[in-house]
Scaffold this active site. Structure first.
Site, short mmCIF file in Angstrom:
data_model
loop_
_atom_site.label_atom_id
_atom_site.label_comp_id
_atom_site.label_asym_id
_atom_site.label_seq_id
_atom_site.Cartn_x
_atom_site.Cartn_y
_atom_site.Cartn_z
N PHE A 1 3.13 4.54 -0.50
CA PHE A 1 2.99 5.52 -1.59
C PHE A 1 3.59 6.87 -1.19
O PHE A 1 3.84 7.13 -0.01
CB PHE A 1 1.50 5.73 -1.92
CG PHE A 1 0.73 6.34 -0.78
CD1 PHE A 1 0.60 7.71 -0.66
CD2 PHE A 1 0.13 5.55 0.19
CE1 PHE A 1 -0.08 8.29 0.41
CE2 PHE A 1 -0.55 6.11 1.26
CZ PHE A 1 -0.67 7.48 1.36
N HIS B 1 -4.56 4.21 11.59
CA HIS B 1 -3.48 4.84 10.83
C HIS B 1 -3.82 4.97 9.35
O HIS B 1 -3.02 5.47 8.57
CB HIS B 1 -2.18 4.05 10.98
CG HIS B 1 -2.12 2.86 10.07
ND1 HIS B 1 -2.89 1.76 10.25
CD2 HIS B 1 -1.41 2.64 8.94
CE1 HIS B 1 -2.64 0.90 9.28
NE2 HIS B 1 -1.75 1.39 8.47
N GLY B 2 -5.00 4.51 8.96
CA GLY B 2 -5.40 4.63 7.55
C GLY B 2 -6.84 4.17 7.43
O GLY B 2 -7.39 3.55 8.36
N ALA B 3 -7.46 4.49 6.30
CA ALA B 3 -8.87 4.07 6.11
C ALA B 3 -8.96 2.55 6.04
O ALA B 3 -9.89 1.94 6.56
CB ALA B 3 -9.43 4.70 4.85
N ASN C 1 2.08 0.64 13.32
CA ASN C 1 2.35 -0.81 13.41
C ASN C 1 3.65 -1.05 14.18
O ASN C 1 4.51 -1.81 13.75
CB ASN C 1 2.48 -1.44 12.01
CG ASN C 1 1.19 -1.36 11.24
OD1 ASN C 1 0.14 -1.07 11.81
ND2 ASN C 1 1.23 -1.63 9.96
N MET D 1 -5.88 6.69 -3.20
CA MET D 1 -5.40 7.70 -4.14
C MET D 1 -6.56 8.50 -4.74
O MET D 1 -6.34 9.46 -5.47
CB MET D 1 -4.50 7.09 -5.21
CG MET D 1 -5.10 6.04 -6.06
SD MET D 1 -3.95 5.61 -7.36
CE MET D 1 -3.40 4.02 -6.84
N ASN E 1 0.82 -1.22 0.00
CA ASN E 1 0.00 0.00 0.00
C ASN E 1 0.85 1.27 0.00
O ASN E 1 0.30 2.35 -0.03
CB ASN E 1 -0.82 0.07 1.29
CG ASN E 1 -1.77 -1.09 1.42
OD1 ASN E 1 -2.08 -1.74 0.44
ND2 ASN E 1 -2.23 -1.35 2.62
N PRO F 1 -4.27 8.47 5.83
CA PRO F 1 -4.52 8.39 4.40
C PRO F 1 -5.72 7.49 4.08
O PRO F 1 -6.03 6.58 4.86
CB PRO F 1 -3.23 7.79 3.85
CG PRO F 1 -2.59 7.07 4.99
CD PRO F 1 -3.17 7.61 6.27
N1 LIG Z 1 -3.87 8.81 0.11
C1 LIG Z 1 -3.63 7.51 -0.16
N2 LIG Z 1 -3.91 6.57 0.79
C2 LIG Z 1 -3.65 5.29 0.50
C3 LIG Z 1 -3.14 4.88 -0.73
N3 LIG Z 1 -3.00 3.52 -0.72
C4 LIG Z 1 -3.39 3.11 0.49
N4 LIG Z 1 -3.79 4.17 1.25
C5 LIG Z 1 -4.23 4.17 2.65
O1 LIG Z 1 -3.05 4.18 3.43
C6 LIG Z 1 -3.07 3.14 4.39
C7 LIG Z 1 -1.79 2.35 4.22
O2 LIG Z 1 -1.85 1.24 5.01
P1 LIG Z 1 -0.70 0.21 5.33
O3 LIG Z 1 -1.36 -1.09 5.29
O4 LIG Z 1 0.39 0.37 4.36
O5 LIG Z 1 -0.19 0.59 6.65
C8 LIG Z 1 -4.29 2.29 4.13
O6 LIG Z 1 -5.03 2.21 5.33
C9 LIG Z 1 -5.05 2.97 3.02
O7 LIG Z 1 -6.34 3.33 3.42
C10 LIG Z 1 -2.86 5.87 -1.71
O8 LIG Z 1 -2.40 5.59 -2.83
N5 LIG Z 1 -3.12 7.16 -1.38
MN MN Z 2 1.75 1.38 6.49
#
Ligand SMILES: Nc1nc2c(ncn2[C@@H]2O[C@H](COP(=O)(O)O)[C@@H](O)[C@H]2O)c(=O)[nH]1
Ligand code: MN
Length: 334
Positions: free
Chosen positions: A67, A248-250, A185, A227, A65, A224
């Site tokens: 980026f 930490h992310g969606a 993590n 994309m 994931n 995040p």
């Molecule tokens: N803005 C963006 N957010 C992204 C993209 N690809 C994934 N994501 C989000 O980031 C976290 C990354 O999680 P991890 O597993 O690497 O810790 C994930 O929750 C996604 O929601 C992107 O291209 N752009």
């Molecule tokens: Mn990550």
């Protein structure tokens, strides 16, 4: 360091060390996870082998994931915090999401193997005990801290490369400042309290980031989405009910496999890559084209949860506050 006739060349010639020092206070734990030692396995890893120096991969995004995304602030929800972060509506923002590449994974694999070998018959070697195996446990935390520190360095070099890329595209120097850098993590040890934030990051509240602009505002949380959605800059509320943490992310809505099997999932994103699926050289290689398209689907916005569906309940639960929303312009995937 690369020098030519005594001059520093390459990317390092762009390094402004005084700026880098000032930005340290804008890092979780001042950019350093303390450790007692360098894990010997880890030291080997950064040394020369027959073919290449593995530390040359520092400054790369990694896979999965991870980026680097160029975007802009399209909505400010908390002006005072945004100002402290150096942001306002329209500010151009670079979001870097990358880790220790595979250092951390190697530490995990080595630890499991050591625990398996050290276990007595009948013991569950998958449980690493602080009391029963203090040496192994310490070695794990050290290796872990080594990997986290390598990840700080990795993101620092990515930032340097990305800012230089923008400067070259614009044909002028660009002024920039770090907003925040934090790992996720990861294991945080504070006295006797050990917190393993998996799928989560710290969201500590007011008073924790002493001598930084965030000291009286709360710890920044960068969440995040995808994309398509971009990211939210949030502020931690330090809620003890949530162990001073936030998502930490969606996160994914569809597994990679599910996303690959969907049609029309890419949402019309324009993709520029080293291999153009429309290239005449790929005629007759439908297998290659199909694999490229399947991989794009894995990372398509519709494969991830909508960002607001994840942020809203955390705001409602007083885990975090909204600061600024960042819309994506260009995403570079590892
Ligand atoms: N803005 C963006 N957010 C992204 C993209 N690809 C994934 N994501 C989000 O980031 C976290 C990354 O999680 P991890 O597993 O690497 O810790 C994930 O929750 C996604 O929601 C992107 O291209 N752009
Ligand atoms: Mn990550």
């Amino acid at each position: 360091m690369i020098t030519y006739n005594g001059r520093v060349t390459g990317l390092l010639s762009k390094l402004d060390l005084s700026r880098a020092w000032v930005d340290l206070e804008r890092h979780s734990d001042n950019g350093v996870f303390s450790c007692e030692d360098i894990d010997p396995d880890f030291a080997d890893y950064a040394q020369v082998d027959d073919d290449h120096r593995r530390d040359a991969i520092l400054g790369t995004i990694g896979g999965g994931n991870h980026f680097v995304e160029l975007g802009y602030v399209d909505h400010v929800a908390d002006g005072a915090f945004a100002r402290a972060a150096g942001l306002k509506s329209g500010s151009v923002v670079l979001v870097v999401h990358s880790g220790s590449l595979d250092f951390g994974q190697r530490v995990g694999t080595a630890t499991k193997e050591r625990a398996r070998i050290a276990s007595r018959s009948g013991e569950d070697w998958r449980v690493l005990s602080m009391e029963m195996q203090p040496h192994l446990y310490r070695r794990y935390l050290d290796g872990h801290a080594n990997a986290v520190n390598a990840a700080f360095a990795n993101r620092f070099f990515i930032e340097l490369a990305a800012v230089e890329a923008v400067a070259r595209a614009l044909g002028r120097e660009v002024d920039h400042r770090l907003v925040y850098d934090a790992p996720h993590n990861t294991v945080w040890q504070n006295g006797n309290i050990v917190r393993h934030r998996k799928g989560a990051c710290p969201a500590r509240g007011v008073g924790v980031m002493a001598s930084s602009p965030y000291e009286w505002l709360g710890e920044p949380v960068i969440l995040p989405g995808s994309m398509g959605d971009g990211a939210w800059l949030l502020a931690g509320c330090g809620s003890s009910s949530f162990l001073e943490s936030a998502a930490h992310g969606a996160g994914r809505k569809l597994s990679r496999q599910e996303a690959r099997s969907k049609t029309n999932i890419d949402g019309g994103l324009r993709v520029v890559g080293p291999v153009d699926p429309r290239s005449p050289t790929l005629r007759g290689r439908q297998d290659v084209v199909a694999e490229i398209q399947a991989r794009l689907k894995e990372e398509a916005p519709a494969a991830y949860k909508p960002i607001d569906s994840v942020v809203a309940p955390m705001v409602e639960a007083d885990m975090i506050k909204k600061i600024a929303r960042i819309r994506p312009l260009i995403t570079v995937k590892g």
